[in-house]
Design an enzyme around this catalytic site. Structure first.
Site, short mmCIF file in Angstrom:
data_model
loop_
_atom_site.label_atom_id
_atom_site.label_comp_id
_atom_site.label_asym_id
_atom_site.label_seq_id
_atom_site.Cartn_x
_atom_site.Cartn_y
_atom_site.Cartn_z
N CYS A 52 -0.07 4.41 12.83
CA CYS A 52 -0.85 4.87 11.67
C CYS A 52 -0.16 6.12 11.12
CB CYS A 52 -2.32 5.11 12.02
SG CYS A 52 -2.62 6.52 13.10
N ARG A 53 -0.89 6.96 10.41
CA ARG A 53 -0.27 8.15 9.81
C ARG A 53 0.05 9.19 10.87
NH1 ARG A 53 -1.13 13.20 7.58
NH2 ARG A 53 -3.19 13.32 8.51
#
Length: 103
Positions: free
Chosen positions: A67-68
């Site tokens: 993810c980020r």
């Protein structure tokens, strides 16, 4: 942030991809984040859709969740580990990714 989940560093994942090791990279970010840059070999399955798209994953091939920053992928890793998958969370997320990003 591990909570007992398996982790992999971005550098370790990059080495696996460069060595053409069999690994499924699943990006659990949203579409707009994906469009801003993602790992070429990754597949986009936003976190909220993961339970509905779990049949797209191969239990025989290790998974790496991305993810980020590593928080959403950590949740995804916990969920998939509970479903019996061999899964690791990429610590640091795309913020720490040292490789090229595909747009």
């Amino acid at each position: 942030m591990s909570n007992g989940v398996k982790e992999i560093t971005p550098e370790e994942l990059l080495a696996k991809l460069e060595a053409n090791e069999q690994v499924q990279v699943i990006d659990v970010r949203e579409v707009d984040e994906w469009n801003a840059g993602h790992i070429k070999q990754a597949k986009l399955i936003p976190l909220g859709f993961l339970p509905h798209r779990i049949d797209e994953l191969d239990k025989d091939i290790p998974l790496v969740m991305v993810c980020r920053s590593g928080a959403r992928s950590n949740m995804a890793t916990e969920y998939l580990a509970a479903q019996g998958f061999d899964v690791a969370n990429m610590v640091g997320g795309m913020l720490a990714w040292p490789g090229e990003k595909e747009l």
